[in-house]
Design a protein around this motif. Structure first.
Motif, PDB file in Angstrom:
ATOM      1  N   HIS A 861       0.831  -1.207   0.000  1.00 31.54           N
ATOM      2  CA  HIS A 861       0.000   0.000   0.000  1.00 31.54           C
ATOM      3  C   HIS A 861       0.867   1.258   0.000  1.00 31.54           C
ATOM      4  O   HIS A 861       0.638   2.183  -0.785  1.00 31.54           O
ATOM      5  CB  HIS A 861      -0.888  -0.049   1.248  1.00 31.54           C
ATOM      6  CG  HIS A 861      -1.872   1.064   1.357  1.00 31.54           C
ATOM      7  ND1 HIS A 861      -2.859   1.284   0.414  1.00 31.54           N
ATOM      8  CD2 HIS A 861      -2.035   2.017   2.317  1.00 31.54           C
ATOM      9  CE1 HIS A 861      -3.588   2.330   0.782  1.00 31.54           C
ATOM     10  NE2 HIS A 861      -3.107   2.792   1.931  1.00 31.54           N
ATOM     11  N   ASN A 862       1.888   1.299   0.836  1.00 31.77           N
ATOM     12  CA  ASN A 862       2.800   2.442   0.872  1.00 31.77           C
ATOM     13  C   ASN A 862       3.479   2.644  -0.477  1.00 31.77           C
ATOM     14  O   ASN A 862       3.704   3.771  -0.913  1.00 31.77           O
ATOM     15  CB  ASN A 862       3.915   2.251   1.918  1.00 31.77           C
ATOM     16  CG  ASN A 862       3.392   2.186   3.339  1.00 31.77           C
ATOM     17  OD1 ASN A 862       3.913   1.435   4.150  1.00 31.77           O
ATOM     18  ND2 ASN A 862       2.363   2.974   3.657  1.00 31.77           N
ATOM     19  N   LEU A 863       3.834   1.519  -1.101  1.00 29.63           N
ATOM     20  CA  LEU A 863       4.566   1.579  -2.368  1.00 29.63           C
ATOM     21  C   LEU A 863       3.654   1.942  -3.535  1.00 29.63           C
ATOM     22  O   LEU A 863       4.120   2.099  -4.657  1.00 29.63           O
ATOM     23  CB  LEU A 863       5.229   0.227  -2.657  1.00 29.63           C
ATOM     24  CG  LEU A 863       6.447  -0.107  -1.794  1.00 29.63           C
ATOM     25  CD1 LEU A 863       6.718  -1.604  -1.824  1.00 29.63           C
ATOM     26  CD2 LEU A 863       7.667   0.662  -2.286  1.00 29.63           C
ATOM     27  N   ASP A 889      -6.192   5.050   4.752  1.00 29.63           N
ATOM     28  CA  ASP A 889      -6.245   6.033   3.661  1.00 29.63           C
ATOM     29  C   ASP A 889      -5.141   7.077   3.775  1.00 29.63           C
ATOM     30  O   ASP A 889      -4.641   7.574   2.770  1.00 29.63           O
ATOM     31  CB  ASP A 889      -7.604   6.746   3.662  1.00 29.63           C
ATOM     32  CG  ASP A 889      -8.713   5.804   3.218  1.00 29.63           C
ATOM     33  OD1 ASP A 889      -8.380   4.795   2.557  1.00 29.63           O
ATOM     34  OD2 ASP A 889      -9.879   6.068   3.552  1.00 29.63           O
ATOM     35  N   ASP A 890      -4.786   7.437   5.014  1.00 24.95           N
ATOM     36  CA  ASP A 890      -3.781   8.508   5.150  1.00 24.95           C
ATOM     37  C   ASP A 890      -2.371   7.946   5.325  1.00 24.95           C
ATOM     38  O   ASP A 890      -1.484   8.604   5.842  1.00 24.95           O
ATOM     39  CB  ASP A 890      -4.145   9.450   6.309  1.00 24.95           C
ATOM     40  CG  ASP A 890      -3.988   8.769   7.645  1.00 24.95           C
ATOM     41  OD1 ASP A 890      -3.937   7.510   7.667  1.00 24.95           O
ATOM     42  OD2 ASP A 890      -3.911   9.481   8.665  1.00 24.95           O
ATOM     43  N   ALA A 891      -2.178   6.687   4.864  1.00 30.11           N
ATOM     44  CA  ALA A 891      -0.846   6.086   4.988  1.00 30.11           C
ATOM     45  C   ALA A 891       0.161   6.807   4.087  1.00 30.11           C
ATOM     46  O   ALA A 891      -0.215   7.501   3.150  1.00 30.11           O
ATOM     47  CB  ALA A 891      -0.921   4.614   4.605  1.00 30.11           C
ATOM     48  N   GLY A 949       0.306  10.901  -0.266  1.00 33.76           N
ATOM     49  CA  GLY A 949       1.118  11.547  -1.301  1.00 33.76           C
ATOM     50  C   GLY A 949       0.468  11.547  -2.676  1.00 33.76           C
ATOM     51  O   GLY A 949       0.506  12.556  -3.390  1.00 33.76           O
ATOM     52  N   HIS A 950      -0.179  10.443  -3.036  1.00 33.53           N
ATOM     53  CA  HIS A 950      -0.754  10.314  -4.385  1.00 33.53           C
ATOM     54  C   HIS A 950      -1.885  11.302  -4.615  1.00 33.53           C
ATOM     55  O   HIS A 950      -2.252  11.574  -5.744  1.00 33.53           O
ATOM     56  CB  HIS A 950      -1.230   8.876  -4.591  1.00 33.53           C
ATOM     57  CG  HIS A 950      -2.313   8.455  -3.633  1.00 33.53           C
ATOM     58  ND1 HIS A 950      -2.158   8.487  -2.265  1.00 33.53           N
ATOM     59  CD2 HIS A 950      -3.564   7.992  -3.855  1.00 33.53           C
ATOM     60  CE1 HIS A 950      -3.271   8.059  -1.685  1.00 33.53           C
ATOM     61  NE2 HIS A 950      -4.135   7.762  -2.626  1.00 33.53           N
ATOM     62  N   GLU A 951      -2.469  11.848  -3.522  1.00 31.02           N
ATOM     63  CA  GLU A 951      -3.562  12.818  -3.683  1.00 31.02           C
ATOM     64  C   GLU A 951      -3.073  14.261  -3.581  1.00 31.02           C
ATOM     65  O   GLU A 951      -3.877  15.188  -3.587  1.00 31.02           O
ATOM     66  CB  GLU A 951      -4.625  12.595  -2.590  1.00 31.02           C
ATOM     67  CG  GLU A 951      -5.340  11.262  -2.701  1.00 31.02           C
ATOM     68  CD  GLU A 951      -6.162  10.945  -1.467  1.00 31.02           C
ATOM     69  OE1 GLU A 951      -6.160  11.775  -0.514  1.00 31.02           O
ATOM     70  OE2 GLU A 951      -6.798   9.881  -1.451  1.00 31.02           O
ATOM     71  N   ARG A 952      -1.764  14.438  -3.413  1.00 29.64           N
ATOM     72  CA  ARG A 952      -1.280  15.789  -3.116  1.00 29.64           C
ATOM     73  C   ARG A 952      -0.354  16.321  -4.216  1.00 29.64           C
ATOM     74  O   ARG A 952       0.490  17.191  -3.939  1.00 29.64           O
ATOM     75  CB  ARG A 952      -0.546  15.782  -1.778  1.00 29.64           C
ATOM     76  CG  ARG A 952      -1.471  15.453  -0.616  1.00 29.64           C
ATOM     77  CD  ARG A 952      -0.698  15.106   0.645  1.00 29.64           C
ATOM     78  NE  ARG A 952      -0.043  16.262   1.247  1.00 29.64           N
ATOM     79  CZ  ARG A 952       0.643  16.209   2.392  1.00 29.64           C
ATOM     80  NH1 ARG A 952       0.759  15.052   3.042  1.00 29.64           N
ATOM     81  NH2 ARG A 952       1.218  17.285   2.877  1.00 29.64           N
ATOM     82  N   MET A 953      -0.494  15.825  -5.431  1.00 29.82           N
ATOM     83  CA  MET A 953       0.387  16.266  -6.520  1.00 29.82           C
ATOM     84  C   MET A 953       0.341  17.787  -6.653  1.00 29.82           C
ATOM     85  O   MET A 953      -0.730  18.378  -6.644  1.00 29.82           O
ATOM     86  CB  MET A 953      -0.051  15.625  -7.847  1.00 29.82           C
ATOM     87  CG  MET A 953       0.196  14.127  -7.913  1.00 29.82           C
ATOM     88  SD  MET A 953       1.938  13.731  -7.752  1.00 29.82           S
ATOM     89  CE  MET A 953       1.854  12.113  -7.026  1.00 29.82           C
ATOM     90  N   GLY A 954       1.516  18.388  -6.754  1.00 35.09           N
ATOM     91  CA  GLY A 954       1.574  19.834  -6.944  1.00 35.09           C
ATOM     92  C   GLY A 954       1.662  20.615  -5.628  1.00 35.09           C
ATOM     93  O   GLY A 954       2.017  21.783  -5.622  1.00 35.09           O
TER      94      GLY A 954
END
Lengths: 987, 107
Positions: A861-863, A889-891, A949-954
């Motif tokens: 999941h982290n990866l 979800d917030d991992a 991280g995947h939801e925070r692009m930019g």
């Protein structure tokens, strides 16, 4: 003038060779001794009574014993890099050119400036460390400790590399006999005659034990004569191995013993031979015949040079023809002490007094000697050497040597290494080995409490005979030699009680007095183990061999208990000190562990590569070209050349596991979290392996070569662990699966060929019949091919760099040739061999995880590979990776980072916080795992874990470097800095 | 220490790698593809106990050793943790096969 104390008694049984004079130096002064001397016997022969200073109070100290139990006579042996601290003069074999210096004094030995400590003794009592120097706290590190360290202590190390060689070896035997005194020799003769394979070991350079130090007769000849004849007999037996100068230092499990043999310690030069050998001895049975150690009686000012053990005085006279004094007195509580007086008197040495604590009839009379029965020694005088002794009846007797005997303690040490508890023997007033001996160990002779010569020899003979018979060895065993059976009558007088302020030393080596022990008990230290640690009693090089029991006697008396009620301390290996060099053996420097070389090592070396250690492997890190002055220039070039044209890298260090069998696919389904049974023949798939707890264990690619054969690659670091894990799964979890594994890591040289021109280059070396066009050999294809006109090879179209790339494998022996062929073919493309650093840069640019990301804390999941974990099948880690905590979800998620100011560089290990937040643990949102300067992009890039991280692009966050205490603003981006759509891979 | 390998005879412990309690052989069954929440919960509990719960025995202890510097056999060694005496050494695979046969017969 030389050797003033050497006797000319006509003693024919002395162990010294008067034909061979040996010259040596002590504290810069040259002395003479004889071959067969120890440093101690030679110093005594020269009247050198003062040999060292005590640990804490810097009291003058002399030679106390004649064996390895010596607490006082510790010296620096040899000089320069060969210098050995804390060598016991009593066991140091004398050789021509030996150099020794005394320890632990400032200024000359006789006028030690640190002797002031003796006057300070009220402040240096038991536990002074914990009391006197407590406050203020900062003073401890800055002032007290350095001062104390400087003042106290024993020898000094040379601080130079040990120039000698040390070896390790392995020996096997039926019966190991520990100690070649009368008991051990009797045992060895019996076992040897029966036909057993025997090892007889003794720490002395002359076998025979106490027989060399006594005047007893055995089989009608002197004991020392009988011993040397018996040793000659044993030496002639093929089934007996004699190890002299060899100390058995530890008893280990299942009949294993460790032994230190001093091979060249007695020579001036080792001449390339090992100085010492650490033997690991495997025995079916062991006979402990380590004899007994004499114990002192404690009395005021008992530590002056000239006060010695009675048995040791006898040794110096009988074995070395040296008298430790001109007017010798004896202080004893047993019959054996008298033997010293009679032996000395026979050699014409003046006996000043015999003081016996028992009120019995005197055992002998000596002309001119005081015979004082029921009397004690209550004090002594003499600053640098004994002058007088003062008796409880008020008499003052002039004497320069006092031989003290408090009885003999069986040497139980090696019988207690498995936590066996010795038991108290009320006849001997001593501990003897208990019933819980190490398996297959038998104790014989004085070590078992059979103190008289005849009983000792008989017990050794009987035990050996019985063991040999039990082993089925049927050789004819002769009867045990007849020997004298002397009196061992003794008493339990331990220490002299006086009202004076004079101190009585219990432990000479650590300067522990009877008052220290009483003080420790007053302060609440009741257990023997606690008193030992609080007072330092029984510590350091002699481990209390002469002091433990006298100390326990003081403790018992003070506590109103008996000695056995107090219990004993625990004996641990080693029996005597062993130098670190001996433990290390050859495993030093480069030989500390094996070095593994890659198949292209010779090629890389020729090109001038810089190497880096990767586990045991040496890998090319980069290969500088003329004119390149910084490694970054080299690495940037290697990356650019590869990305622009083509580059090669040796990736043979990756683990390769060949998996075969009709259930190989099913087996891999269970090993990897994703599915492999559906992989088509001739194709490769990326696999992620989990631990049973759901954490990522390893990753790599696995190729299916045929219906029943797969080839797996693992990371370099985990190659061994993964193989072990797979064997566990195969044998212990799923024995029903038809699958077999073999490690093929070392069988193949494997090179990555990466870059837009990779195929064009390969087409020049791959034999024409193999189609490796994009259509014939697409991305993730694999196959068995041939190269360079028939050399078998395997080709995998996989990419770690993100370029059009292949890995080509050939049998290891073609490693260098293959690399040369590739580079030859690559000339027209300006090809390059890139090292591990460029490999790292390219995989970070591509966002591939490696060791920094798979660090034992991260999940699929982290990866960002959570969906790879198949829910349709059982696999290792499949269940526990479903735990709610593992899939939050917030991992942390693996993403890329670039500095907002592109001129800044990033650091691996930086932690992330939301901008404006204090960089602390509470606000921590993740960390940077890997960074590189990307020559392709012209600035630093990093990958790392950050929450969601995947939801925070930019988004911009603060990266905090706690080591250098600076922060930098970074932007969260995709980890795929290069070719995010993967188009280059597929062209 | 010496381990008496069932196939290769007495071998020094230095040739082996230690893993731990032989109960690691008893890996719980997978929950199955269509497991209910209840079944999943039960299986998770079983896996938790399998992975994290160990008896810490003073005395006879069955443990897994791997003959890494040898024939790669996994062995079950019965060792007394107080005396280090080894009373039995078995091939783990033999035990695993026997356990599987037992499991099959139960079904």
């Amino acid at each position: 003038m030389s050797q003033v104390n050497r006797l000319n008694s006509g003693n024919v049984h002395t162990a010294i060779n008067r034909e061979k004079t040996v010259s040596f130096k002590f504290n810069g002064q040259t002395f003479q001794g004889y071959e067969g001397d120890t440093l101690a016997s030679a110093l005594l022969a020269n009247g050198q009574v003062l040999v060292g200073r005590s640990f804490k109070y810097h009291r003058p100290r002399g030679i106390f014993t004649a064996g390895s139990e010596e607490p006082n006579a510790l010296v620096h042996l040899r000089a320069g890099a060969h210098q050995e601290p804390n060598a016991r003069a009593t066991v140091a074999e004398l050789f021509n050119g030996l150099v020794a210096t005394s320890q632990n004094h400032r200024g000359p030995l006789k006028y030690d400036l640190m002797a002031i400590n003796d006057l300070m003794s009220p402040f240096l009592s038991a536990g002074f460390y914990y009391k006197t120097f407590m406050w203020p706290k900062v003073f401890w590190e800055k002032l007290y400790e350095p001062v104390i360290r400087h003042a106290a202590g024993l020898g000094e190390i040379s601080k130079l590399d040990d120039p000698d060689i040390y070896d390790k070896g392995f020996l096997h035997c039926d019966i190991l006999i520990i100690g070649a005194g009368p008991t051990g020799i009797a045992a060895a003769l019996a076992a040897g005659q029966a036909g057993s394979r025997v090892i007889l070991a003794d720490e002395d350079f002359q076998m025979g034990g106490r027989l060399n130090s006594e005047t007893y007769e055995v089989a009608g000849v002197s004991g020392s004569q009988w011993a040397s004849d018996a040793i000659a007999t044993l030496e002639a037996m093929d089934n007996v191995r004699l190890l002299k100068r060899t100390t058995i230092v530890g008893t280990y499990d299942h009949g294993i013993y460790s032994a230190v043999e001093r091979k060249t310690d007695h020579l001036l030069q080792s001449d390339g031979k090992p100085r010492q050998v650490l033997w690991k001895i495997y025995s079916k049975h062991a006979i402990l015949s380590a004899g007994a150690i004499e114990r002192p009686i404690t009395f005021p000012n008992n530590d002056r040079p000239g006060v010695m053990m009675a048995g040791a005085v006898r040794s110096y006279v009988n074995r070395w023809d040296v008298t430790p004094g001109q007017a010798v007195s004896v202080f004893t509580n047993n019959d054996d002490g008298w033997r010293t007086a009679t032996d000395l008197a026979e050699k014409g040495i003046k006996i000043a007094a015999v003081v016996d604590t028992r009120s019995i009839e005197p055992l002998a009379k000596f002309p001119g000697a005081h015979i004082e029965m029921g009397t004690q020694v209550v004090d002594t005088t003499g600053r640098h050497g004994l002058k007088t002794i003062i008796l409880s009846n008020g008499k003052i007797i002039d004497t320069d040597c006092l031989a003290v005997s408090g009885g003999w303690n069986p040497n139980v040490h090696l019988s207690c290494h498995h936590r066996g508890i010795p038991t108290w023997n009320t006849d001997l007033h001593a501990f003897v080995p208990g019933n819980d001996l190490p398996a297959e160990m038998y104790v014989a002779g004085a070590a078992n409490g059979d103190l008289s010569l005849a009983t000792a020899m008989q017990s050794g003979h009987a035990i050996a005979n019985k063991l040999a018979k039990a082993l089925g060895h049927k050789g004819r065993v002769k009867a045990c030699a007849k020997a004298e059976d002397e009196s061992t009558a003794n008493s339990d007088f331990w220490f002299v009680k006086t009202d004076t302020k004079a101190r009585s030393w219990v432990d000479f080596q650590n300067d522990v007095t009877s008052k220290d022990i009483v003080l420790a008990q007053q302060e609440g230290f009741n257990s023997v183990e606690h008193v030992k640690r609080y007072t330092t009693l029984g510590m350091a090089t002699d481990q209390g061999k002469t002091s433990n029991l006298p100390a326990m006697a003081v403790m018992a008396d003070n506590a109103g208990k008996t000695i056995p009620e107090l219990g004993t301390t625990i004996f641990r290996p080693p029996y005597t000190p062993v130098s670190i060099s001996t433990w290390a053996g050859r495993s030093r420097g480069k030989e500390f562990r094996p070095t593994r070389l890659t198949p292209s090592h010779q090629y890389a070396e020729k090109q001038g590569a810089e190497f880096v250690e990767v586990g045991a492997w040496m890998r090319a890190q980069w290969t500088p070209k003329p004119g390149e002055t910084h490694w970054r220039q080299t690495v940037d070039r290697e990356v650019t050349q590869t990305r622009n044209s083509v580059g090669m890298c040796d990736v043979s260090t990756l683990g390769k596991i060949d998996i075969q069998g009709k259930d190989a696919g099913e087996f891999l389904n269970r090993i990897y979290c994703n599915t492999f049974s559906t992989l088509k023949v001739g194709m490769v798939r990326y696999g992620l392996m989990l631990r049973e707890d759901g954490i990522a264990m390893d990753d790599g690619t696995t190729a299916r070569l045929t219906e029943t054969q797969y080839v797996m690659t693992t990371t370099t670091a985990n190659a061994v662990n993964v193989f072990r894990h797979m064997e566990f799964c195969r044998q212990c979890l799923w024995p029903d699966l038809d699958v077999h594994l073999i490690s093929a890591t070392e069988q193949f040289a494997q090179y990555s060929v990466a870059g837009p021109n990779a195929r064009k280059l390969l087409q020049k070396v791959v034999d024409k019949e193999h189609d490796i066009s994009n259509e014939g050999f697409p991305f993730m294809a694999c196959g068995e091919i041939s190269v360079c006109g028939g050399t078998p090879a395997r080709l995998f179209r996989i990419s770690f760099s993100g370029e059009l790339a292949y890995e080509i494998a050939v049998p290891t022996r073609y490693g260098v040739a293959m690399m040369e062929a590739l580079m030859e073919a690559g000339k027209e493309f300006d090809s390059v061999v890139y090292g591990t650093e460029a490999l790292g840069v390219m995989r970070i640019e591509k966002g591939h995880a490696a060791g920094n990301e798979l660090n034992g804390q991260t999940t699929a999941h982290n990866l960002g590979m959570g969906r790879m974990v198949s829910k349709k099948k059982d696999s290792i880690g499949n269940m526990l990776s479903e735990r709610p905590e593992m899939v939050q979800d917030d991992a942390n998620r693996l993403v890329g980072f670039t500095p907002v100011d592109k001129s800044k560089s990033l650091n691996a290990g930086m932690h992330f916080v939301t901008i404006g937040n204090e960089p602390n643990t509470e606000n921590d949102e993740g960390w940077m795992t890997s960074v590189a300067f990307s020559p392709s992009l012209g600035h630093s890039v990093g990958i790392g874990y950050i929450k969601r991280g995947h939801e925070r692009m930019g988004e911009k966050v603060t990266a905090f470097n706690a080591l250098q205490n600076n922060t930098i603003e970074v932007e969260i981006v995709s980890a795929h800095f290069i070719d995010p759509k993967g188009e280059r891979l597929r062209v | 220490m010496i381990i008496n390998h069932p196939l290769l005879g007495p071998r020094d412990a230095a040739e082996f790698v230690y893993l731990g309690d032989a109960s690691l052989m008893n890996r719980p069954e997978w929950k199955g593809e269509e497991a209910s929440d209840e079944q999943t919960e039960k299986t998770l509990d079983a896996y938790h106990d399998y992975l994290y719960i160990r008896e810490n025995k003073a005395g006879e202890h069955k443990e897994l050793w791997y003959h890494e510097q040898g024939d790669r056999s996994w062995l079950i060694v019965t060792r007394n943790t107080i005396t280090h005496g080894i009373s039995k050494v078995e091939l783990a695979r033999d035990i695993a096969v026997a356990n599987q046969a037992k499991g099959e017969s139960k079904k």
